[in-house]
Design a protein around this motif. Structure first.
Motif, mmCIF file in Angstrom:
data_model
loop_
_atom_site.group_PDB
_atom_site.id
_atom_site.type_symbol
_atom_site.label_atom_id
_atom_site.label_comp_id
_atom_site.label_asym_id
_atom_site.label_seq_id
_atom_site.Cartn_x
_atom_site.Cartn_y
_atom_site.Cartn_z
ATOM 1 N N TYR A 3 0.842 -1.189 0.000
ATOM 2 C CA TYR A 3 0.000 0.000 0.000
ATOM 3 C C TYR A 3 0.881 1.243 0.000
ATOM 4 O O TYR A 3 0.679 2.170 -0.780
ATOM 5 C CB TYR A 3 -0.906 0.040 1.239
ATOM 6 N N TYR A 4 1.852 1.219 0.889
ATOM 7 C CA TYR A 4 2.736 2.373 1.018
ATOM 8 C C TYR A 4 3.397 2.707 -0.310
ATOM 9 O O TYR A 4 3.409 3.859 -0.755
ATOM 10 C CB TYR A 4 3.780 2.094 2.098
ATOM 11 N N ARG A 5 3.914 1.707 -0.976
ATOM 12 C CA ARG A 5 4.592 1.954 -2.246
ATOM 13 C C ARG A 5 3.666 2.518 -3.300
ATOM 14 O O ARG A 5 3.990 3.478 -3.997
ATOM 15 C CB ARG A 5 5.212 0.654 -2.764
ATOM 16 N N PHE A 6 2.492 1.903 -3.426
ATOM 17 C CA PHE A 6 1.581 2.347 -4.472
ATOM 18 C C PHE A 6 1.013 3.728 -4.167
ATOM 19 O O PHE A 6 0.814 4.534 -5.068
ATOM 20 C CB PHE A 6 0.475 1.313 -4.691
ATOM 21 N N LEU A 7 0.783 3.990 -2.880
ATOM 22 C CA LEU A 7 0.321 5.332 -2.519
ATOM 23 C C LEU A 7 1.393 6.367 -2.826
ATOM 24 O O LEU A 7 1.082 7.465 -3.296
ATOM 25 C CB LEU A 7 -0.055 5.369 -1.038
ATOM 26 N N SER A 8 2.650 6.005 -2.601
ATOM 27 C CA SER A 8 3.729 6.930 -2.940
ATOM 28 C C SER A 8 3.723 7.237 -4.424
ATOM 29 O O SER A 8 3.896 8.393 -4.840
ATOM 30 C CB SER A 8 5.095 6.347 -2.557
ATOM 31 N N GLU A 9 3.509 6.203 -5.214
ATOM 32 C CA GLU A 9 3.448 6.418 -6.661
ATOM 33 C C GLU A 9 2.303 7.348 -7.043
ATOM 34 O O GLU A 9 2.470 8.255 -7.848
ATOM 35 C CB GLU A 9 3.287 5.082 -7.393
ATOM 36 N N LEU A 10 1.141 7.070 -6.460
ATOM 37 C CA LEU A 10 -0.016 7.914 -6.754
ATOM 38 C C LEU A 10 0.268 9.363 -6.362
ATOM 39 O O LEU A 10 -0.062 10.293 -7.084
ATOM 40 C CB LEU A 10 -1.249 7.404 -6.007
ATOM 41 N N GLU A 11 0.905 9.526 -5.229
ATOM 42 C CA GLU A 11 1.218 10.870 -4.756
ATOM 43 C C GLU A 11 2.151 11.582 -5.744
ATOM 44 O O GLU A 11 1.949 12.745 -6.070
ATOM 45 C CB GLU A 11 1.872 10.800 -3.373
ATOM 46 N N GLU A 12 3.139 10.849 -6.235
ATOM 47 C CA GLU A 12 4.054 11.413 -7.221
ATOM 48 C C GLU A 12 3.325 11.858 -8.486
ATOM 49 O O GLU A 12 3.717 12.802 -9.141
ATOM 50 C CB GLU A 12 5.122 10.388 -7.616
ATOM 51 N N GLN A 13 2.274 11.103 -8.789
ATOM 52 C CA GLN A 13 1.481 11.451 -9.973
ATOM 53 C C GLN A 13 0.424 12.498 -9.650
ATOM 54 O O GLN A 13 -0.486 12.736 -10.434
ATOM 55 C CB GLN A 13 0.797 10.195 -10.533
ATOM 56 N N ASN A 14 0.536 13.073 -8.457
ATOM 57 C CA ASN A 14 -0.399 14.106 -8.019
ATOM 58 C C ASN A 14 -1.850 13.662 -7.983
ATOM 59 O O ASN A 14 -2.757 14.464 -8.188
ATOM 60 C CB ASN A 14 -0.263 15.356 -8.895
ATOM 61 N N SER A 38 -2.707 11.343 0.352
ATOM 62 C CA SER A 38 -1.649 11.797 1.255
ATOM 63 C C SER A 38 -1.940 11.421 2.709
ATOM 64 O O SER A 38 -1.045 11.014 3.449
ATOM 65 C CB SER A 38 -1.425 13.306 1.114
ATOM 66 N N THR A 39 -3.205 11.539 3.114
ATOM 67 C CA THR A 39 -3.544 11.138 4.489
ATOM 68 C C THR A 39 -3.277 9.662 4.693
ATOM 69 O O THR A 39 -2.645 9.250 5.668
ATOM 70 C CB THR A 39 -5.040 11.404 4.788
ATOM 71 N N LEU A 40 -3.776 8.865 3.761
ATOM 72 C CA LEU A 40 -3.625 7.425 3.880
ATOM 73 C C LEU A 40 -2.145 7.048 3.927
ATOM 74 O O LEU A 40 -1.723 6.236 4.758
ATOM 75 C CB LEU A 40 -4.320 6.741 2.698
ATOM 76 N N LYS A 41 -1.378 7.672 3.050
ATOM 77 C CA LYS A 41 0.051 7.367 3.037
ATOM 78 C C LYS A 41 0.688 7.684 4.385
ATOM 79 O O LYS A 41 1.431 6.876 4.940
ATOM 80 C CB LYS A 41 0.754 8.169 1.936
ATOM 81 N N SER A 42 0.364 8.853 4.927
ATOM 82 C CA SER A 42 1.035 9.201 6.181
ATOM 83 C C SER A 42 0.516 8.353 7.341
ATOM 84 O O SER A 42 1.255 8.075 8.287
ATOM 85 C CB SER A 42 0.928 10.702 6.471
ATOM 86 N N GLU A 43 -0.714 7.896 7.247
ATOM 87 C CA GLU A 43 -1.202 6.964 8.270
ATOM 88 C C GLU A 43 -0.430 5.650 8.229
ATOM 89 O O GLU A 43 -0.068 5.099 9.259
ATOM 90 C CB GLU A 43 -2.704 6.688 8.073
ATOM 91 N N ILE A 44 -0.189 5.170 7.013
ATOM 92 C CA ILE A 44 0.522 3.896 6.880
ATOM 93 C C ILE A 44 1.964 4.041 7.349
ATOM 94 O O ILE A 44 2.530 3.142 7.972
ATOM 95 C CB ILE A 44 0.442 3.380 5.426
ATOM 96 N N ILE A 45 2.557 5.207 7.078
ATOM 97 C CA ILE A 45 3.896 5.464 7.602
ATOM 98 C C ILE A 45 3.892 5.358 9.119
ATOM 99 O O ILE A 45 4.774 4.735 9.719
ATOM 100 C CB ILE A 45 4.379 6.863 7.154
ATOM 101 N N LYS A 46 2.868 5.929 9.731
ATOM 102 C CA LYS A 46 2.752 5.866 11.195
ATOM 103 C C LYS A 46 2.578 4.431 11.670
ATOM 104 O O LYS A 46 3.215 3.987 12.623
ATOM 105 C CB LYS A 46 1.544 6.694 11.666
#
Lengths: 210, 210
Positions: free
Chosen positions: B17-28, B68-76
């Motif tokens: 999840y983290y990886r794919f969310l990072s990708e999505l984030e990069e793609q804005n 972005s929220t989801l990504k930072s939640e998963i980081i946590k």
DNA sequence: TAGATTGTTAATCGATTAACAATC
DNA sequence: TAGATTGTTAATCGATTAACAATC
């Protein structure tokens, strides 16, 4: 051997059986019961018997399993007697470590080529095997039968590399990148090694106590 | 965050999840539905929602999840903001590759020491970090807080090494050896990386078609 | 409001464990 | 024969998928 499709969980345990049986064999242990094996593997006797029975009745009632027979059966099942011809793509840190460190011929493989695009390392050797220019990949694969590729390149180089390999007829991959090969080529056999995912899992587990 | 024990299967998916969310984030990409995420991860929308709901309601009905929220939640959840202090034991092929290649600080770790017993390499550096004599392990660990050890040594050296590390209070391990740490120390956190097991599994899969 | 999509409960599927008759 | 231990069926447990009311 049984017709039923064997589940991934069972397959992933086979290498462990193989390892522990090898140890028992080294200790000159002749026979082993499912209970003893379960103890070593830290699972249940039930699971051991279920697992082994997927492939046939290797045991003898009242006796257990012959260590050497069972070991050689598992070798057959896993196919470790194969010598699948492999090329390694990417001789960076991980690729070099893999090429230098793995005992391929105990694991069903033979490393026949190493490719990279970094001119500085082209021509140098890892275990007698020269690092070749990736430009020569097509030529090499056409001249030599290649069964499988080990992908140790950066993620962004992976799609292009797999495209070329796939066109050359290579349909099995040991993938250290995060590129999702099966997403693009569903008919392919892939074993993914995601080291950073494992580190994150470890990080989670270390956190968990809190 | 939920009290219920989260299953290992869910945890192992979090890095993805983290990886794919990072990708999505990069793609804005700002928002994503469970359905879309399932597509990317090649699973079901149901599983995505179940997984994420283990940790709390990050979604919004009719909208989906904020990337972005989801990504930072998963980081946590994974604890990637940690800087767990790590020592690497064994600077052979694999150890060197790990030390040089992994982006520890994106993964919750910081590599603070490298140890080996091979005099020829003592003093040389990997990424600014000097390889130290394993003899100095105790001294180093007493002077520096160390949370976790990465074990990249031969199997037969592992029991002794773990014994010393455990006595120094280190209870988390990233284990590249086939030594079964948890068998001897049940209270320990271990993430095993059995590269040869994975090769054998790949070998099996390549065979399977026959 | 209508459409979209979640959170959550229920149903299904698969994997593990238990039990025991068969038999060496 | 008696004891041990398998092969296999049944029971349990856990994980995945489906369904749908809640709601933004």
């Amino acid at each position: 051997m049984n017709k039923e499709k064997i589940s991934k969980s069972v397959i992933r345990r086979l290498p462990r059986y193989y390892r522990f049986l090898s140890e028992l064999e080294e200790q000159n242990v002749e026979r082993v019961s499912s209970g003893r094996l379960a103890q070593i593997m830290r699972t249940t006797a039930s699971q051991v018997r279920q697992d082994l029975n997927c492939f046939g009745g290797f045991g003898h009632q009242g006796y257990g399993y012959s260590v050497s027979t069972l070991k050689s059966e598992i070798i057959k099942i896993l196919g470790l007697n194969n010598r699948y011809k492999a090329v390694l793509i990417g001789a960076g840190h991980i690729g070099t470590a893999i090429a230098a460190h793995m005992k391929f011929n105990k694991l069903g493989f033979e490393l026949t080529g190493i490719f990279d695009n970094n001119e500085e390392i082209l021509g140098s050797k890892i275990n007698e095997l020269e690092i070749s220019d990736i430009k020569n990949l097509e030529q090499f694969c056409n001249e030599n039968k290649v069964d499988v590729a080990f992908l140790c390149i950066p993620k962004n180089a992976a799609p292009e590399a797999v495209k070329r390999l796939y066109q050359l007829g290579i349909k099995s991959y040991w993938n250290f990148t995060h590129y999702d090969i099966q997403g693009d080529y569903p008919d392919v056999v892939v074993e993914n090694v995601h080291l950073s995912d494992m580190m994150m899992t470890l990080c989670y587990s270390m956190n968990e106590g809190l």
